[in-house]
Design an enzyme around this catalytic site. Structure first.
Site, PDB file in Angstrom:
ATOM      1  N   GLU A 186      -3.648  -9.965  -6.362  1.00  0.00           N
ATOM      2  CA  GLU A 186      -3.814  -8.881  -7.344  1.00  0.00           C
ATOM      3  C   GLU A 186      -4.049  -9.433  -8.743  1.00  0.00           C
ATOM      4  O   GLU A 186      -4.804  -8.851  -9.533  1.00  0.00           O
ATOM      5  CB  GLU A 186      -2.581  -7.977  -7.332  1.00  0.00           C
ATOM      6  N   HIS A 206      -0.822  -3.393 -10.491  1.00  0.00           N
ATOM      7  CA  HIS A 206      -0.229  -3.908  -9.262  1.00  0.00           C
ATOM      8  C   HIS A 206       0.301  -5.329  -9.450  1.00  0.00           C
ATOM      9  O   HIS A 206       1.456  -5.630  -9.134  1.00  0.00           O
ATOM     10  CB  HIS A 206      -1.249  -3.884  -8.130  1.00  0.00           C
ATOM     11  N   TRP A 246       1.614   6.057 -12.968  1.00  0.00           N
ATOM     12  CA  TRP A 246       2.839   5.267 -13.058  1.00  0.00           C
ATOM     13  C   TRP A 246       2.518   3.976 -13.794  1.00  0.00           C
ATOM     14  O   TRP A 246       1.370   3.522 -13.827  1.00  0.00           O
ATOM     15  CB  TRP A 246       3.404   4.980 -11.660  1.00  0.00           C
ATOM     16  N   THR A 300      -5.815  -3.583   2.138  1.00  0.00           N
ATOM     17  CA  THR A 300      -4.771  -3.689   1.132  1.00  0.00           C
ATOM     18  C   THR A 300      -3.733  -2.588   1.306  1.00  0.00           C
ATOM     19  O   THR A 300      -2.526  -2.824   1.166  1.00  0.00           O
ATOM     20  CB  THR A 300      -5.388  -3.607  -0.278  1.00  0.00           C
ATOM     21  N   GLU A 337      -5.798  -1.056 -10.908  1.00  0.00           N
ATOM     22  CA  GLU A 337      -5.386  -2.201 -10.092  1.00  0.00           C
ATOM     23  C   GLU A 337      -4.562  -3.206 -10.902  1.00  0.00           C
ATOM     24  O   GLU A 337      -3.686  -3.877 -10.355  1.00  0.00           O
ATOM     25  CB  GLU A 337      -6.624  -2.896  -9.522  1.00  0.00           C
ATOM     26  N   GLU A 370     -10.083  -2.351   0.649  1.00  0.00           N
ATOM     27  CA  GLU A 370      -9.055  -1.456   0.130  1.00  0.00           C
ATOM     28  C   GLU A 370      -8.200  -0.864   1.246  1.00  0.00           C
ATOM     29  O   GLU A 370      -7.001  -0.658   1.077  1.00  0.00           O
ATOM     30  CB  GLU A 370      -9.689  -0.326  -0.689  1.00  0.00           C
ATOM     31  N   ASP A 379      -1.898   3.763  -4.202  1.00  0.00           N
ATOM     32  CA  ASP A 379      -3.063   3.526  -5.066  1.00  0.00           C
ATOM     33  C   ASP A 379      -4.235   3.003  -4.248  1.00  0.00           C
ATOM     34  O   ASP A 379      -5.381   3.442  -4.405  1.00  0.00           O
ATOM     35  CB  ASP A 379      -2.712   2.500  -6.146  1.00  0.00           C
ATOM     36  N   GLU A 380      -3.953   2.020  -3.406  1.00  0.00           N
ATOM     37  CA  GLU A 380      -5.019   1.412  -2.610  1.00  0.00           C
ATOM     38  C   GLU A 380      -5.655   2.437  -1.676  1.00  0.00           C
ATOM     39  O   GLU A 380      -6.868   2.416  -1.446  1.00  0.00           O
ATOM     40  CB  GLU A 380      -4.462   0.235  -1.802  1.00  0.00           C
ATOM     41  N   HIS A 391      -8.054   4.501  -3.689  1.00  0.00           N
ATOM     42  CA  HIS A 391      -9.264   3.726  -3.973  1.00  0.00           C
ATOM     43  C   HIS A 391     -10.125   3.586  -2.721  1.00  0.00           C
ATOM     44  O   HIS A 391     -11.358   3.647  -2.792  1.00  0.00           O
ATOM     45  CB  HIS A 391      -8.889   2.345  -4.513  1.00  0.00           C
TER      46      HIS A 391
END
Length: 396
Positions: free
Chosen positions: A138, A179, A95, A232, A176, A229, A261-262, A265
């Protein structure tokens, strides 16, 4: 990245403490920081440079890993290529911020912006403060890549190294980076925040840097990133939940997408640490205990807007009050990692390793007891202005 609270200090004051000393301690020459230092830290030195706020930092331990441990990381390169790089997504399948924002090429752009601003009107100021703080964290991404490229045995030696560790660091940074871009653009379009003050805070933060006390050790670094992570993931997930409660479903989607996403990760970093526990259990449990004794701190704990010396502490107090990230979350994350890495079942350790294992395994219940005690003594915090929201006042 996410905020971290100090579970070891009573929250009976007007606002909760954070993992490292409050900003007043970091900037005030009158406050002693000895209790934050470990036995290997030589001294605390004051730094005052042009354009950078005065602060107190630890004199870091550097290059503490013996050569044989660096070789362990190098020997894991093939494993990392097969098991860690798979957690990256191809750019064409990722995305992008524009997927969630008004289309500037559309004839309906103005109307889309007006709709966004109408939805954003329902967001309360305390929520905006937390969202801005998360976004600023971020946006300080250059600092985090710099830290990761300081770790012995896994750094990107050339800026375009083909090693799996270097590829991961660059691609993680690229993922990242979206974000901060997305949250920044959303907040800009919302019209609810003072973008110039926010931009100053970002510049101060990147210029100031940070010290998360991972030394130059990937052992410490991968423990830290595993914890961070997951934190987050939790905090962005909670900002998504709050946005939904306030009727801003698009923002809820944005925060939820970032949280996903976090989580991906986090999976990669916990797998790296799990592998280190497999190949070097003693060295890894010692690193785990060392990192937890130092306490996990937010990478943006030195944030400053040119006005508020206690900005991070105030931001963290609001996040704690809203339940976006709390001391309970800190304990839950630690308990999750202890279980995930099967720390209680480690055998064949040295005497020091056994002590480190027992210390780490005993921390979550201790943190919870301290948190319960602090909650029983907690008092309502003061109301203070935040420059990020045009000096409107928010209760801590």
């Amino acid at each position: 990245m996410a905020l971290e609270l100090n579970p070891f200090v009573s929250q009976s004051r007007k606002f909760p403490c954070v993992a490292l000393p409050p900003m007043a301690s970091l900037r005030s020459p009158k406050v002693c920081m000895a209790y934050t230092l470990n036995s290997r830290t030589k001294e605390v030195e004051s730094i005052k440079k042009p354009f950078i706020p005065p602060r107190k930092v630890h004199v870091p331990v550097t290059h503490s890993m013996p050569p044989q441990k660096i070789e362990i990381l190098k020997s894991m390169e093939d494993w990392a290529e097969q098991n860690i790089l798979v957690h990256l997504k191809p750019v064409e399948k990722c995305w992008q911020p524009q997927d969630f924002l008004p289309d500037p090429t559309s004839y309906g752009f103005d109307e889309q912006v007006r709709e966004l601003r109408e939805r954003a009107k329902e967001l309360p100021d305390d929520y905006l403060v937390v969202l801005v703080g998360d976004m600023i964290t971020e946006e300080a991404l250059p600092t985090y890549q710099t830290i990761m490229n300081s770790w012995d045995g896994v750094r990107d030696e050339t800026g375009a190294s083909p090693t799996p560790w270097a590829i991961w660091t660059r691609a993680w940074t690229a993922e990242e980076n979206r974000h901060g871009d997305l949250l920044n653009k959303y907040l800009y379009l919302s019209g609810r925040v003072d973008m110039r003050q926010i931009e100053k805070t970002i510049q101060y933060l990147i210029g100031t840097g940070t010290d998360v006390r991972t030394e130059n050790s990937p052992y410490l670094g991968f423990i830290y990133t595993s914890f961070q992570e997951r934190a987050t993931f939790i905090s962005h997930g909670n900002t998504a939940r709050h946005a939904k409660e306030h009727g801003e479903l698009k923002l809820a989607q944005i925060c939820g997408t970032i949280a996903a996403d976090e989580k991906r990760h986090e999976t990669a970093y916990t797998k790296i640490a799990e592998k280190l526990f497999e190949v070097d259990p003693n060295g890894t449990v010692l690193a785990f205990a060392d990192m937890m004794r130092k306490k996990i701190s937010m990478p943006a704990y030195l944030m400053y807007d040119g006005r508020d010396d206690n900005l991070f502490e105030h931001f963290s107090a609001i996040a704690q009050r809203l339940g976006v990230y709390t001391a309970k979350d800190y304990a839950d994350i630690l308990e999750f990692l202890v279980s995930r890495w099967r720390v209680e079942k480690l055998t064949g350790l040295s005497a020091e390793g056994n002590k480190a294992r027992d210390y780490v395994c005993g921390l979550p219940p201790m943190i919870r007891r301290l948190e319960e005690r602090a909650q029983g003594k907690a008092i309502q915090g003061p109301t203070i202005p935040f420059s990020w929201i045009f000096d409107r006042k928010v209760q801590l």
